[in-house]
Design a protein around this motif. Structure first.
Motif, PDB file in Angstrom:
ATOM      1  N   TYR A  10      13.466  12.954   7.990  1.00 29.28           N
ATOM      2  CA  TYR A  10      12.868  13.383   9.261  1.00 29.28           C
ATOM      3  C   TYR A  10      11.431  12.858   9.358  1.00 29.28           C
ATOM      4  O   TYR A  10      11.031  12.248  10.361  1.00 29.28           O
ATOM      5  CB  TYR A  10      12.893  14.918   9.365  1.00 29.28           C
ATOM      6  N   ILE A  11      10.674  13.075   8.290  1.00 27.19           N
ATOM      7  CA  ILE A  11       9.268  12.646   8.294  1.00 27.19           C
ATOM      8  C   ILE A  11       9.173  11.116   8.320  1.00 27.19           C
ATOM      9  O   ILE A  11       8.381  10.542   9.068  1.00 27.19           O
ATOM     10  CB  ILE A  11       8.525  13.270   7.092  1.00 27.19           C
ATOM     11  N   ALA A  12      10.023  10.467   7.541  1.00 21.90           N
ATOM     12  CA  ALA A  12      10.017   8.990   7.540  1.00 21.90           C
ATOM     13  C   ALA A  12      10.340   8.467   8.940  1.00 21.90           C
ATOM     14  O   ALA A  12       9.720   7.506   9.416  1.00 21.90           O
ATOM     15  CB  ALA A  12      11.024   8.463   6.521  1.00 21.90           C
ATOM     16  N   GLU A  13      11.270   9.119   9.606  1.00 24.23           N
ATOM     17  CA  GLU A  13      11.670   8.641  10.948  1.00 24.23           C
ATOM     18  C   GLU A  13      10.515   8.791  11.934  1.00 24.23           C
ATOM     19  O   GLU A  13      10.236   7.893  12.733  1.00 24.23           O
ATOM     20  CB  GLU A  13      12.905   9.430  11.400  1.00 24.23           C
ATOM     21  N   LYS A  14       9.822   9.925  11.860  1.00 28.33           N
ATOM     22  CA  LYS A  14       8.680  10.154  12.776  1.00 28.33           C
ATOM     23  C   LYS A  14       7.615   9.070  12.559  1.00 28.33           C
ATOM     24  O   LYS A  14       7.047   8.543  13.511  1.00 28.33           O
ATOM     25  CB  LYS A  14       8.044  11.533  12.520  1.00 28.33           C
ATOM     26  N   ILE A  15       7.341   8.778  11.293  1.00 26.54           N
ATOM     27  CA  ILE A  15       6.309   7.778  10.986  1.00 26.54           C
ATOM     28  C   ILE A  15       6.763   6.391  11.434  1.00 26.54           C
ATOM     29  O   ILE A  15       6.030   5.668  12.119  1.00 26.54           O
ATOM     30  CB  ILE A  15       5.980   7.794   9.476  1.00 26.54           C
ATOM     31  N   ASP A  66       0.020  27.035   8.862  1.00 25.97           N
ATOM     32  CA  ASP A  66       0.958  26.849   9.981  1.00 25.97           C
ATOM     33  C   ASP A  66       1.860  25.663   9.612  1.00 25.97           C
ATOM     34  O   ASP A  66       1.497  24.502   9.821  1.00 25.97           O
ATOM     35  CB  ASP A  66       0.140  26.547  11.253  1.00 25.97           C
ATOM     36  N   PRO A  67       3.047  25.952   9.035  1.00 23.64           N
ATOM     37  CA  PRO A  67       3.857  24.864   8.463  1.00 23.64           C
ATOM     38  C   PRO A  67       4.180  23.737   9.444  1.00 23.64           C
ATOM     39  O   PRO A  67       4.143  22.557   9.067  1.00 23.64           O
ATOM     40  CB  PRO A  67       5.147  25.567   8.020  1.00 23.64           C
ATOM     41  N   ILE A  68       4.469  24.075  10.696  1.00 25.87           N
ATOM     42  CA  ILE A  68       4.839  23.010  11.644  1.00 25.87           C
ATOM     43  C   ILE A  68       3.614  22.135  11.963  1.00 25.87           C
ATOM     44  O   ILE A  68       3.687  20.901  11.961  1.00 25.87           O
ATOM     45  CB  ILE A  68       5.408  23.611  12.963  1.00 25.87           C
ATOM     46  N   ARG A  87       2.796  19.992   8.995  1.00 24.72           N
ATOM     47  CA  ARG A  87       3.716  18.845   8.913  1.00 24.72           C
ATOM     48  C   ARG A  87       3.304  17.760   9.923  1.00 24.72           C
ATOM     49  O   ARG A  87       3.187  16.581   9.574  1.00 24.72           O
ATOM     50  CB  ARG A  87       5.147  19.328   9.219  1.00 24.72           C
ATOM     51  N   ASP A  88       3.047  18.181  11.160  1.00 27.60           N
ATOM     52  CA  ASP A  88       2.700  17.198  12.196  1.00 27.60           C
ATOM     53  C   ASP A  88       1.364  16.519  11.905  1.00 27.60           C
ATOM     54  O   ASP A  88       1.195  15.318  12.146  1.00 27.60           O
ATOM     55  CB  ASP A  88       2.666  17.874  13.578  1.00 27.60           C
ATOM     56  N   ALA A  89       0.415  17.302  11.368  1.00 24.77           N
ATOM     57  CA  ALA A  89      -0.893  16.717  11.026  1.00 24.77           C
ATOM     58  C   ALA A  89      -0.734  15.700   9.894  1.00 24.77           C
ATOM     59  O   ALA A  89      -1.364  14.632   9.905  1.00 24.77           O
ATOM     60  CB  ALA A  89      -1.875  17.811  10.629  1.00 24.77           C
ATOM     61  N   GLY A  90       0.127  16.022   8.914  1.00 25.23           N
ATOM     62  CA  GLY A  90       0.374  15.103   7.788  1.00 25.23           C
ATOM     63  C   GLY A  90       0.999  13.805   8.276  1.00 25.23           C
ATOM     64  O   GLY A  90       0.640  12.713   7.828  1.00 25.23           O
ATOM     65  N   ILE A  91       1.943  13.927   9.210  1.00 29.34           N
ATOM     66  CA  ILE A  91       2.591  12.735   9.771  1.00 29.34           C
ATOM     67  C   ILE A  91       1.540  11.903  10.525  1.00 29.34           C
ATOM     68  O   ILE A  91       1.453  10.682  10.347  1.00 29.34           O
ATOM     69  CB  ILE A  91       3.759  13.140  10.711  1.00 29.34           C
ATOM     70  N   ALA A 108       0.851  -1.198   0.000  1.00 26.09           N
ATOM     71  CA  ALA A 108       0.000   0.000   0.000  1.00 26.09           C
ATOM     72  C   ALA A 108       0.888   1.250   0.000  1.00 26.09           C
ATOM     73  O   ALA A 108       1.747   1.399   0.867  1.00 26.09           O
ATOM     74  CB  ALA A 108      -0.885  -0.009   1.244  1.00 26.09           C
ATOM     75  N   GLY A 109       0.661   2.134  -0.960  1.00 24.69           N
ATOM     76  CA  GLY A 109       1.465   3.360  -1.081  1.00 24.69           C
ATOM     77  C   GLY A 109       0.923   4.469  -0.183  1.00 24.69           C
ATOM     78  O   GLY A 109      -0.232   4.866  -0.306  1.00 24.69           O
ATOM     79  N   ILE A 110       1.775   4.929   0.728  1.00 25.42           N
ATOM     80  CA  ILE A 110       1.342   5.976   1.660  1.00 25.42           C
ATOM     81  C   ILE A 110       2.215   7.220   1.488  1.00 25.42           C
ATOM     82  O   ILE A 110       3.447   7.139   1.544  1.00 25.42           O
ATOM     83  CB  ILE A 110       1.437   5.472   3.125  1.00 25.42           C
ATOM     84  N   MET A 111       1.560   8.331   1.286  1.00 27.64           N
ATOM     85  CA  MET A 111       2.281   9.610   1.129  1.00 27.64           C
ATOM     86  C   MET A 111       1.927  10.529   2.294  1.00 27.64           C
ATOM     87  O   MET A 111       0.772  10.947   2.427  1.00 27.64           O
ATOM     88  CB  MET A 111       1.851  10.260  -0.187  1.00 27.64           C
ATOM     89  N   PRO A 112       2.902  10.840   3.164  1.00 27.69           N
ATOM     90  CA  PRO A 112       2.617  11.842   4.192  1.00 27.69           C
ATOM     91  C   PRO A 112       2.543  13.221   3.548  1.00 27.69           C
ATOM     92  O   PRO A 112       3.503  13.645   2.895  1.00 27.69           O
ATOM     93  CB  PRO A 112       3.825  11.732   5.137  1.00 27.69           C
ATOM     94  N   VAL A 113       1.423  13.877   3.685  1.00 27.99           N
ATOM     95  CA  VAL A 113       1.256  15.199   3.069  1.00 27.99           C
ATOM     96  C   VAL A 113       1.589  16.260   4.104  1.00 27.99           C
ATOM     97  O   VAL A 113       0.935  16.355   5.133  1.00 27.99           O
ATOM     98  CB  VAL A 113      -0.192  15.386   2.586  1.00 27.99           C
ATOM     99  N   THR A 114       2.628  17.016   3.828  1.00 35.95           N
ATOM    100  CA  THR A 114       3.085  17.937   4.866  1.00 35.95           C
ATOM    101  C   THR A 114       3.092  19.390   4.414  1.00 35.95           C
ATOM    102  O   THR A 114       3.516  20.265   5.158  1.00 35.95           O
ATOM    103  CB  THR A 114       4.487  17.528   5.346  1.00 35.95           C
TER     104      THR A 114
END
Ligand code: FAD
Length: 291
Positions: free
Chosen positions: A271-276, A235-237, A240-244, A199-205
């Motif tokens: 960074y985003i991959a690590e959080k996920i 609100d970029p931060i 980003r957090d909501a996308g993650i 399943a392809g998952i794209m975090p949208v940030t």
């Protein structure tokens, strides 16, 4: 190693990266790979000329992923803008670089680049690869249907032809509503498509990413997703957090529903991959855990 062997043992986690723009030194990708390799994915796939162009950085990056980092690599190969001779030359280069896995694609049609007209569909490429080497061949699939397909039934018919031509594994287009993926999984089973589907998952940030995905991938945006994005888009931060968090919630649900694997579109962002990954690491299971 051929990546289709992994599914017998475990639920997989793979990453997708893209080569740097031609104006940026190709070595800049290694900072990204340094970060991603620490997350120990089962394999990393490298795109090729997404948007319709051609470039030759993909094989070199795959070579480094496999031999410098010791991680299995998958080279994307879109055929629409290549001749048969050019494909055979790419295959020879992959063979000498020890690359064993190819994501065989038709490619995006770019109105500014006339197609070479030697390949019309990915299944034709799958056949050529199968006849010219011992590669594990992977195909793309579309839980919401491919945007050009007249119907889901037609798309599934062609997907079955592609798998029968020699694909042993599929990777899905990104999607934001897991129900679309589950419905698709059921339909593929009915159609007799019995290879593993990641399943392809794209975090949208960020906002720009959403616009690009809607135009390029025609992904459907569920109401829940739109509400979150509208709330935080300035609100970029927070965005980003909501996308993650959204990507994590999708992955938790998918893993609970026994999918074959997750393919994370990393956008070259460790960074985003690590959080996920740190949020879901304990949820991946080997097949013996489920027995
Ligand atoms: P196909 O399987 O050929 O399908 C394309 C369309 O043709 C579908 O509508 C299908 O139903 C139809 N079709 C298939 N066979 C027939 C037939 N015999 N008769 C009539 N209709 C038929 N693009 C890049 O350029 N570079 C990349 O690195 C890249 N990576 C990707 C990675 C993933 C995981 C995914 C999901 C997509 C990727 N793409 C990439 C985009 C991809 O190239 C496009 O989505 C493209 O529009 C379709 O490619 P495909 O291989 O799925 O095509």
């Amino acid at each position: 190693m051929k990546t289709n062997q992994l599914f017998k043992k475990k639920t997989t986690l793979s990453f997708e990266v893209f080569p740097p723009k031609s104006t940026t030194p190709v070595e800049s990708i290694y900072q990204t790979i340094d970060g991603l390799s620490a997350l120990e994915p089962d394999f990393i796939s490298v795109t090729y000329g997404a948007g319709g162009g051609t470039n030759n950085a993909t094989i070199g990056i795959c070579d480094a992923i496999k031999h410098k980092y010791g991680i299995e690599a998958v080279a994307h190969l879109p055929c629409i803008n290549l001749t048969r001779e050019e494909v055979l030359s790419e295959l020879a280069e992959m063979k000498s670089a020890g690359i064993e896995n190819i994501l065989a694609l038709r490619g995006d049609i770019n109105p500014n680049i006339p197609p070479k007209n030697e390949f019309h569909y990915a299944s034709e490429l799958v056949e050529l690869i199968r006849e010219n080497g011992d590669f594990n061949i992977i195909g793309a699939c579309y839980p919401e249907g491919h945007p050009e397909a007249p119907s889901m039934v037609e798309d599934l018919r062609h997907l079955k032809e592609k798998v029968d031509a020699g694909c042993s594994q599929l990777i899905s287009q990104l999607f934001f509503d897991n129900e679309d993926f589950y419905a698709f999984r059921e339909k593929t089973a009915i159609a007799g498509i019995d290879v593993p589907i990641e399943a392809g998952i794209m975090p949208v940030t960020n906002r720009r990413q959403i616009e690009r995905m809607v135009t390029l991938c025609h992904a459907k945006l569920p109401k829940k997703f739109i509400t979150i994005m509208e709330k935080y888009e300035h609100d970029p931060i927070a965005m980003r957090d909501a996308g993650i968090a959204y990507a994590v919630s999708q992955i938790v649900d998918l893993l609970a529903n026994d999918i074959d694997g997750i393919h994370l579109y990393t956008m070259n962002n460790p960074y985003i991959a690590e959080k996920i990954c740190s949020a879901v690491a304990s949820l991946f299971r080997s097949k013996s855990d489920n027995a």
